[in-house]
Scaffold this active site. Structure first.
Site, PDB file in Angstrom:
ATOM      1  N   ASP A  11       0.861  -1.182   0.000  1.00  0.00           N
ATOM      2  CA  ASP A  11       0.000   0.000   0.000  1.00  0.00           C
ATOM      3  C   ASP A  11       0.899   1.234   0.000  1.00  0.00           C
ATOM      4  O   ASP A  11       2.094   1.142   0.292  1.00  0.00           O
ATOM      5  CB  ASP A  11      -0.902   0.004   1.241  1.00  0.00           C
ATOM      6  N   SER A  12       0.293   2.372  -0.273  1.00  0.00           N
ATOM      7  CA  SER A  12       1.043   3.627  -0.228  1.00  0.00           C
ATOM      8  C   SER A  12       1.536   3.930   1.189  1.00  0.00           C
ATOM      9  O   SER A  12       2.443   4.727   1.359  1.00  0.00           O
ATOM     10  CB  SER A  12       0.146   4.768  -0.710  1.00  0.00           C
ATOM     11  N   CYS A  74      -4.493  -1.031  -1.998  1.00  0.00           N
ATOM     12  CA  CYS A  74      -4.534   0.429  -2.086  1.00  0.00           C
ATOM     13  C   CYS A  74      -5.550   0.797  -3.166  1.00  0.00           C
ATOM     14  O   CYS A  74      -5.407   0.360  -4.322  1.00  0.00           O
ATOM     15  CB  CYS A  74      -3.147   0.946  -2.463  1.00  0.00           C
ATOM     16  N   GLU A 152      -5.435   9.262  10.168  1.00  0.00           N
ATOM     17  CA  GLU A 152      -4.026   9.244  10.574  1.00  0.00           C
ATOM     18  C   GLU A 152      -3.804  10.090  11.826  1.00  0.00           C
ATOM     19  O   GLU A 152      -2.875   9.855  12.583  1.00  0.00           O
ATOM     20  CB  GLU A 152      -3.137   9.723   9.419  1.00  0.00           C
ATOM     21  N   CYS A 186     -11.197   3.380  -0.417  1.00  0.00           N
ATOM     22  CA  CYS A 186      -9.851   3.777   0.021  1.00  0.00           C
ATOM     23  C   CYS A 186      -9.568   3.026   1.316  1.00  0.00           C
ATOM     24  O   CYS A 186     -10.466   2.843   2.153  1.00  0.00           O
ATOM     25  CB  CYS A 186      -9.822   5.289   0.238  1.00  0.00           C
ATOM     26  N   HIS A 188      -8.246   3.578   4.129  1.00  0.00           N
ATOM     27  CA  HIS A 188      -8.492   4.124   5.476  1.00  0.00           C
ATOM     28  C   HIS A 188      -9.978   4.168   5.838  1.00  0.00           C
ATOM     29  O   HIS A 188     -10.318   4.281   7.007  1.00  0.00           O
ATOM     30  CB  HIS A 188      -7.956   5.548   5.577  1.00  0.00           C
TER      31      HIS A 188
HETATM   32  N1  DGL Z   1      -3.951   3.876   0.376  1.00  0.00           N
HETATM   33  C1  DGL Z   1      -4.559   4.963  -0.342  1.00  0.00           C
HETATM   34  C2  DGL Z   1      -5.808   4.466  -1.040  1.00  0.00           C
HETATM   35  O1  DGL Z   1      -6.399   3.473  -0.678  1.00  0.00           O
HETATM   36  C3  DGL Z   1      -4.890   6.123   0.564  1.00  0.00           C
HETATM   37  C4  DGL Z   1      -3.712   6.975   0.949  1.00  0.00           C
HETATM   38  C5  DGL Z   1      -3.030   7.610  -0.247  1.00  0.00           C
HETATM   39  O2  DGL Z   1      -3.554   8.576  -0.823  1.00  0.00           O
HETATM   40  O3  DGL Z   1      -1.971   7.123  -0.600  1.00  0.00           O
HETATM   41  O4  DGL Z   1      -6.239   5.066  -1.989  1.00  0.00           O
END
Ligand code: DGL
Length: 272
Positions: A11-12, A74, A152, A186, A188
Site C-alpha cells: 500500500d502507499s 490500495c 491518521e 480507500c 483508510h
Molecule cells: N492507500 C490509499 C488508497 O487506498 C490512501 C492513501 C493515499 O492517498 O496514498 O487510496
C-alpha cells in the site's frame, strides 16, 4: 500442491493494514509480507505516471520476498496502476473489481456510491467495473480528501463531532443520489465505517473492499491448491520506507491488533 510462500501485500502507507486485517481474519494460517510506502505516502494526490512507477517498485520489493501472489491493498494503485501488473510472474489482485462485484450483488435499487481518493475518483475505475457487471447501474463517486488525514490523526470515533461533521459534509452527494450501497474505495475508510453507517443509516450497505479481496484470494488459493498446508498461525512481516517509529499506534488501529515495533523494518524502496 500446497504453497507455503507468503502472500505479498503493499500500500502507499499503512492503510493497507485494513486489508491485511481481513486477510488474517479469513486466512489465519497464511504468512504475509506487508510493504507500506510510508516515505512516499500519499499516492492519492499524485500523477498516474508517478503512481505506476511507485507501484512497480513496491511489487519488485515483494517479489524479492518470493511471494506467491501480490495484492495492491490500495484503492489508488488498484484504480490507476493495475493494468501494468499483467507482466508480473505471480497472480495479482486489485481492490476495484472485487468491490464492484460485491456492490452489484448487494444493491437493490441499482444506485451505487463510491468514495475514494482524488486519483481513484478521477480514474472512474469503480464505475467502469460496475457497469461491466450491471450496465443500468447509476454510480455516484466522490473523493473525500480529508478522511485519510483524519484517520491518521487518530480521529475516527463515531461520536467525535469533527468526524461526524466531516463525514456529513463529504457524503452529501451520496445521500442525494439515493444510493443503497456504498463502496469504501480507500484503505483508510473502513476505520470510519461506524461514523459513515451512523450517518447513512441501516438502509445503505457499506462495501469494504478488504473483505471482498480477502474472500477472492481465499477462493483462488483453495481452487488452485495453493493454501499453506500446516495450520500454525501465519507469520506476518512488516516493511516500511520511512522510519518505523510512528508505525505502532496507527498500525494497531488499522490492523485491529498490537504490532511489536521490532517486527517492522525500514527499506530503501527508491533504490530498487
Ligand atoms: N492507500 C490509499 C488508497 O487506498 C490512501 C492513501 C493515499 O492517498 O496514498 O487510496
Amino acid at each position: 500442491m500446497a504453497d507455503s510462500r507468503a502472500i505479498g501485500v503493499f500500500d502507499s502507507g499503512l492503510g493497507g493494514l485494513t486489508v491485511t486485517k481481513e486477510l488474517v481474519r479469513h486466512m489465519p494460517c497464511e504468512d504475509i509480507v506487508y510493504f507500506g510506502d510510508t516515505g512516499r505516502v500519499p499516492y492519492g494526490t499524485r500523477s498516474r505516471e508517478t503512481i505506476k512507477k511507485y507501484a512497480a517498485q513496491d511489487e519488485k520489493f515483494l517479489l524479492k520476498h518470493n511471494v506467491k501472489l501480490i495484492i495492491a491493498a490500495c484503492g489508488t494503485v488498484s484504480s490507476v496502476a493495475a493494468d501494468s501488473a499483467g507482466s508480473l510472474p505471480v497472480p495479482f489482485f486489485e481492490m476495484v473489481s472485487h468491490a464492484a462485484k460485491a456492490a452489484v450483488e448487494a444493491t437493490k435499487n441499482g444506485k451505487i456510491g463510491v468514495i475514494g481518493t482524488a486519483a481513484t475518483v478521477a480514474s472512474g475505475s469503480h464505475k467502469r467495473e460496475i457497469l461491466k457487471l450491471k450496465p443500468d447501474a447509476e454510480v455516484t463517486a466522490c473523493s473525500c480528501s480529508m478522511f485519510v488525514p483524519l484517520v491518521e490523526e487518530g480521529w475516527y470515533n463515531d461520536d467525535d463531532i469533527v468526524v461526524k461533521e466531516t463525514v456529513r459534509r463529504y457524503l452529501q452527494p451520496i445521500i442525494k443520489s439515493g444510493a443503497d450501497t456504498l463502496i469504501l474505495g480507500c484503505t483508510h475508510y473502513p476505520v470510519l465505517e461506524k461514523a459513515i453507517a451512523g450517518l447513512l443509516g441501516g438502509g445503505v450497505t457499506l462495501i469494504n473492499p478488504g473483505v471482498a479481496v480477502a474472500l477472492a484470494v481465499k477462493d483462488y488459493l483453495k481452487a488452485n491448491g495453493k493454501e499453506k498446508l500446516d495450520s500454525t498461525a501465519g507469520k506476518h512481516s512488516f516493511f516500511v520506507s520511512d522510519k518505523p517509529d510512528s508505525f505502532k499506534n496507527l498500525a494497531s488501529v488499522l490492523l485491529g491488533e498490537e504490532i511489536d515495533d521490532r517486527k517492522v523494518e525500514q527499506v530503501d524502496i527508491g533504490a530498487l
